[in-house]
Design a protein around this motif. Structure first.
Motif, PDB file in Angstrom:
ATOM      1  N   SER A  70      11.216   3.291   4.626  1.00 32.51           N
ATOM      2  CA  SER A  70      10.993   1.930   5.135  1.00 32.51           C
ATOM      3  C   SER A  70       9.519   1.518   5.012  1.00 32.51           C
ATOM      4  CB  SER A  70      11.461   1.804   6.585  1.00 32.51           C
ATOM      5  OG  SER A  70      10.861   2.825   7.339  1.00 32.51           O
ATOM      6  N   ARG A  71       8.671   2.451   4.647  1.00 32.91           N
ATOM      7  CA  ARG A  71       7.258   2.103   4.419  1.00 32.91           C
ATOM      8  C   ARG A  71       7.076   1.878   2.919  1.00 32.91           C
ATOM      9  NH1 ARG A  71       3.457   2.879   7.793  1.00 32.91           N
ATOM     10  NH2 ARG A  71       2.074   3.473   6.099  1.00 32.91           N
ATOM     11  N   SER A  72       7.420   0.671   2.461  1.00 29.92           N
ATOM     12  CA  SER A  72       7.549   0.489   1.006  1.00 29.92           C
ATOM     13  C   SER A  72       6.921  -0.823   0.519  1.00 29.92           C
ATOM     14  CB  SER A  72       9.027   0.529   0.634  1.00 29.92           C
ATOM     15  OG  SER A  72       9.719  -0.499   1.317  1.00 29.92           O
ATOM     16  N   ARG A  73       5.746  -1.147   1.059  1.00 30.49           N
ATOM     17  CA  ARG A  73       5.121  -2.409   0.630  1.00 30.49           C
ATOM     18  C   ARG A  73       4.165  -2.201  -0.539  1.00 30.49           C
ATOM     19  NH1 ARG A  73       2.093  -4.694   5.537  1.00 30.49           N
ATOM     20  NH2 ARG A  73       1.690  -2.475   5.744  1.00 30.49           N
ATOM     21  N   PHE A  74       4.148  -3.189  -1.456  1.00 34.04           N
ATOM     22  CA  PHE A  74       3.064  -3.262  -2.442  1.00 34.04           C
ATOM     23  C   PHE A  74       1.836  -3.752  -1.681  1.00 34.04           C
ATOM     24  CE2 PHE A  74       6.736  -3.833  -5.219  1.00 34.04           C
ATOM     25  CZ  PHE A  74       6.362  -3.161  -6.369  1.00 34.04           C
ATOM     26  N   LEU A  75       0.672  -3.174  -1.929  1.00 37.43           N
ATOM     27  CA  LEU A  75      -0.526  -3.641  -1.218  1.00 37.43           C
ATOM     28  C   LEU A  75      -1.449  -4.437  -2.132  1.00 37.43           C
ATOM     29  CD1 LEU A  75      -1.167  -0.432   0.944  1.00 37.43           C
ATOM     30  CD2 LEU A  75      -0.062  -2.570   1.635  1.00 37.43           C
ATOM     31  N   SER A  76      -1.687  -3.940  -3.341  1.00 32.94           N
ATOM     32  CA  SER A  76      -2.502  -4.732  -4.284  1.00 32.94           C
ATOM     33  C   SER A  76      -2.373  -4.156  -5.689  1.00 32.94           C
ATOM     34  CB  SER A  76      -3.981  -4.712  -3.870  1.00 32.94           C
ATOM     35  OG  SER A  76      -4.478  -3.387  -3.962  1.00 32.94           O
ATOM     36  N   LEU A  77      -2.744  -4.993  -6.663  1.00 33.84           N
ATOM     37  CA  LEU A  77      -2.826  -4.521  -8.053  1.00 33.84           C
ATOM     38  C   LEU A  77      -4.109  -5.108  -8.625  1.00 33.84           C
ATOM     39  CD1 LEU A  77      -1.384  -3.117 -10.498  1.00 33.84           C
ATOM     40  CD2 LEU A  77      -0.551  -5.382 -11.112  1.00 33.84           C
ATOM     41  N   SER A  78      -4.999  -4.230  -9.118  1.00 36.44           N
ATOM     42  CA  SER A  78      -6.267  -4.752  -9.659  1.00 36.44           C
ATOM     43  C   SER A  78      -6.036  -5.232 -11.095  1.00 36.44           C
ATOM     44  CB  SER A  78      -7.322  -3.648  -9.656  1.00 36.44           C
ATOM     45  OG  SER A  78      -7.050  -2.754 -10.721  1.00 36.44           O
ATOM     46  N   GLU A  79      -7.033  -5.900 -11.637  1.00 38.37           N
ATOM     47  CA  GLU A  79      -6.906  -6.400 -13.020  1.00 38.37           C
ATOM     48  C   GLU A  79      -6.800  -5.266 -14.019  1.00 38.37           C
ATOM     49  OE1 GLU A  79      -9.977  -9.145 -13.969  1.00 38.37           O
ATOM     50  OE2 GLU A  79      -9.107 -10.685 -12.656  1.00 38.37           O
ATOM     51  N   THR A  80      -7.327  -4.102 -13.629  1.00 37.45           N
ATOM     52  CA  THR A  80      -7.264  -2.958 -14.553  1.00 37.45           C
ATOM     53  C   THR A  80      -6.003  -2.106 -14.335  1.00 37.45           C
ATOM     54  OG1 THR A  80      -8.558  -1.675 -13.003  1.00 37.45           O
ATOM     55  CG2 THR A  80      -9.771  -2.763 -14.795  1.00 37.45           C
ATOM     56  N   GLY A  81      -5.123  -2.555 -13.438  1.00 38.53           N
ATOM     57  CA  GLY A  81      -3.851  -1.847 -13.268  1.00 38.53           C
ATOM     58  C   GLY A  81      -3.865  -0.758 -12.224  1.00 38.53           C
ATOM     59  N   LEU A  82      -4.822  -0.820 -11.284  1.00 34.75           N
ATOM     60  CA  LEU A  82      -4.808   0.171 -10.189  1.00 34.75           C
ATOM     61  C   LEU A  82      -3.894  -0.358  -9.088  1.00 34.75           C
ATOM     62  CD1 LEU A  82      -5.943   2.887  -9.231  1.00 34.75           C
ATOM     63  CD2 LEU A  82      -7.728   1.613  -8.020  1.00 34.75           C
ATOM     64  N   LEU A  83      -2.764   0.335  -8.909  1.00 33.48           N
ATOM     65  CA  LEU A  83      -1.767  -0.087  -7.914  1.00 33.48           C
ATOM     66  C   LEU A  83      -2.064   0.577  -6.581  1.00 33.48           C
ATOM     67  CD1 LEU A  83       1.087  -1.249  -7.081  1.00 33.48           C
ATOM     68  CD2 LEU A  83       2.016   0.947  -7.859  1.00 33.48           C
ATOM     69  N   ARG A  84      -2.075  -0.221  -5.502  1.00 36.65           N
ATOM     70  CA  ARG A  84      -2.140   0.350  -4.137  1.00 36.65           C
ATOM     71  C   ARG A  84      -0.835   0.013  -3.456  1.00 36.65           C
ATOM     72  NH1 ARG A  84      -5.402  -2.404  -0.687  1.00 36.65           N
ATOM     73  NH2 ARG A  84      -4.916  -1.025   1.039  1.00 36.65           N
ATOM     74  N   CYS A  85      -0.176   1.005  -2.871  1.00 38.80           N
ATOM     75  CA  CYS A  85       1.116   0.734  -2.240  1.00 38.80           C
ATOM     76  C   CYS A  85       1.376   1.735  -1.136  1.00 38.80           C
ATOM     77  CB  CYS A  85       2.230   0.826  -3.291  1.00 38.80           C
ATOM     78  SG  CYS A  85       2.399   2.471  -3.987  1.00 38.80           S
ATOM     79  N   GLU A  86       2.373   1.421  -0.305  1.00 40.98           N
ATOM     80  CA  GLU A  86       2.803   2.404   0.685  1.00 40.98           C
ATOM     81  C   GLU A  86       3.610   3.483  -0.035  1.00 40.98           C
ATOM     82  OE1 GLU A  86       2.896  -0.095   4.828  1.00 40.98           O
ATOM     83  OE2 GLU A  86       4.767  -0.026   3.688  1.00 40.98           O
ATOM     84  N   ALA A  87       3.614   4.683   0.579  1.00 36.36           N
ATOM     85  CA  ALA A  87       4.165   5.832  -0.140  1.00 36.36           C
ATOM     86  C   ALA A  87       5.689   5.870  -0.168  1.00 36.36           C
ATOM     87  CB  ALA A  87       3.622   7.122   0.464  1.00 36.36           C
TER      88      ALA A  87
END
Ligand SMILES: Cc1cc2nc3c(=O)[nH]c(=O)nc-3n(C[C@H](O)[C@H](O)[C@H](O)COP(=O)(O)OP(=O)(O)OC[C@H]3O[C@@H](n4cnc5c(N)ncnc54)[C@H](O)[C@@H]3O)c2cc1C
Length: 455
Positions: A70-87
């Motif tokens: 249930s901890r499944s949110r996208f947090l951010s994506l940088s222009e260079t493709g660095l994805l931050r998300c919940e695990a």
């Protein structure tokens, strides 16, 4: 005593063996997870993603299991493709949202129904390991909830020992809350595939050696029931990301549009007699004959996740489940090792569907990470009690003799002394574990069986 929010549930991995009652918590917030971890009456606990590890990595008999999905949110994506998300976010969700925008996962296992946390904890590898290694190479950082309740930002620079103990650490250092993963740019949602048939093991290994440099992805489906001159015959799939000009005209307008796939379902556990040497041998023969040497353009899903097209395919092995045994043999011993493993399997008369053979590149720095240069063979055996366990033991002995090892994400039966020899950096892992989790709050059935919990 388990706390009131837990429900008692029988849990297993994807292989449906072994199965244990656990106390399962569905906790969404970090605060709830922290209070469970630090509460004095809490038992040991382990994180669980989508339960696609095959054995008991995400199972904790009569202890706590914390679901992360249930901890499944996208947090951010940088222009260079660095994805931050919940695990708890799954690879399927990442692909569905980001592939149409031209971003692909840098590497992926053979199913997309895994969470980011589960994938990091197993340091998963894909069909491109020979060129780019496993997922750990692309994880820039993660946030870890530890046994003390503290949250630590881990990366190659910050808490590097903990970073590399957690990548491949099977959930035993803490709970990964969020992660940062570097994605790859792609032009299309397709790969350009070459299919080649190899007559035997020598041909299969030669083909890998000759093509590893030229193809990003490779995998061989081996018929492991064949003996004599045909032992190790296989269908080898080689591929590169397709560019727009590789696609048929009608696809070039929308190259990142994913092909829709209808998923079939195995509705219930099949009776165990359905799978026997005859039926499996017939299937393997059909598979081999159905493939000819050819070039084609294949959709992302079809190439990377052929098994995902059949929902609950693990039910074909019946109620008793199955064991997936994945063996790694170092390069210098690949031929002899694979030969010996295939001989043993064939003699054992325990039917295994097409096995998957891959060539592997350099190891990453994960203390318990699985792969190093060589070849890895993944086999499925229907579980038949002591007979199957005995076969796995014999296969383990071949690996021990030749410097090989098994993969923890697939393991269900190996013992601690065997695992210790296979993973010479285990003491290093135990040292980090003692420092970060002195009371052994994080534990699993597998962790106890394999001696991953310090005494
Ligand atoms: C059909 C199929 C094909 C596969 N092919 C491959 C392959 O090609 N290559 C490969 O490497 N693997 C492969 N796997 C194995 C799979 O990729 C791994 O087992 C993966 O870890 C499963 O992810 P999950 O989210 O289901 O994790 P689970 O099975 O739920 O858990 C696996 C481990 O991760 C830990 N974990 C889960 N979430 C967290 C978290 N948030 N924080 C800390 N630890 C956590 C658990 O404690 C456990 O130890 C395959 C599996 C299947 C079913």
């Amino acid at each position: 005593m388990p706390d009131k929010s837990a429900r008692r549930q029988s849990l297993s991995g994807w292989g449906n063996y072994p199965r244990h009652d656990c106390f399962v918590h569905e906790v969404a917030s970090q605060a709830e997870q922290r209070s469970l971890i630090t509460s004095t009456d809490s038992q040991t606990l382990i994180a669980r993603g989508l339960g696609r590890s095959y054995g008991d990595s995400a199972v904790n008999a009569l202890n706590d299991v914390l679901l992360q999905t249930s901890r499944s949110r996208f947090l951010s994506l940088s222009e260079t493709g660095l994805l931050r998300c919940e695990a708890g976010l799954s690879f399927a969700e990442i692909i569905e949202y980001l592939l149409p925008r031209g971003w692909a996962l840098p590497t992926t296992p053979g199913t997309k129904f895994v969470t980011v946390g589960g994938a990091i904890a197993s340091d998963v590898h894909g069909k491109n390991h020979h060129q780019c290694g496993s997922l750990g190479n692309f994880v820039q950082a993660f946030r870890l909830l530890t046994a003390s309740g503290d949250v630590l930002d881990c990366s190659r620079e910050s808490h590097p020992d903990l970073f590399w103990a957690t990548i491949g650490g099977m959930g035993l250092t803490g709970i990964i809350l969020t992660a940062q993963i570097q994605l790859n740019r792609v032009e299309t949602a397709w790969v350009k595939q070459e299919t080649r048939r190899a007559r035997n093991l020598t041909d299969t290994l030669d083909l890998f050696a000759k093509t590893d440099q030229d193809y990003q992805y490779s995998v061989a489906w081996i018929d492991c029931l064949k003996r004599g001159n045909s032992m190790g015959r296989s269908v080898v799939m080689l591929a590169n990301d397709a560019s727009v000009s590789d696609l048929p005209d009608r696809r070039q307008q929308k190259p990142l549009q994913m092909k829709k796939r209808r998923r079939k379902k195995v509705p219930f556990n099949l009776p165990s007699f359905t799978l026997n040497r005859l039926t499996v041998s017939a299937f393997n023969g059909f598979y081999f004959r159905a493939h000819r040497d050819k070039e084609s353009v294949v959709s992302y899903d079809e190439f990377f996740y052929p098994l995902d097209s059949i929902q609950s395919w693990n039910r074909i092995y019946g109620k008793r489940g199955f064991i997936q045994y994945q063996a790694l043999i170092p390069k210098q011993n690949s031929f002899d090792g694979m030969h010996e493993l295939l001989e043993l399997i064939s003699k054992s008369r325990q039917a295994s569907f097409l096995a998957v053979l891959k060539s592997c590149g350099p190891a990453d720095d994960g203390i318990l990470s699985y792969l190093f240069p060589g070849h890895t063979l993944a086999l499925d055996f229907p579980f038949k009690g002591p007979r199957t366990i005995e076969l796995c033991k014999q296969l383990d002995e071949v690996l021990l003799k030749l410097g090989g090892r098994i993969y923890a994400a697939k393991d269900a039966v190996t013992n601690a002394s065997t695992f210790h020899v296979m993973y010479p950096r285990l003491e290093e892992f135990l040292k980090v574990k003692r420092q970060i989790d002195p009371e052994n709050v994080f534990s699993s059935s597998q962790g106890r069986r394999l001696g991953l919990i310090p005494t």
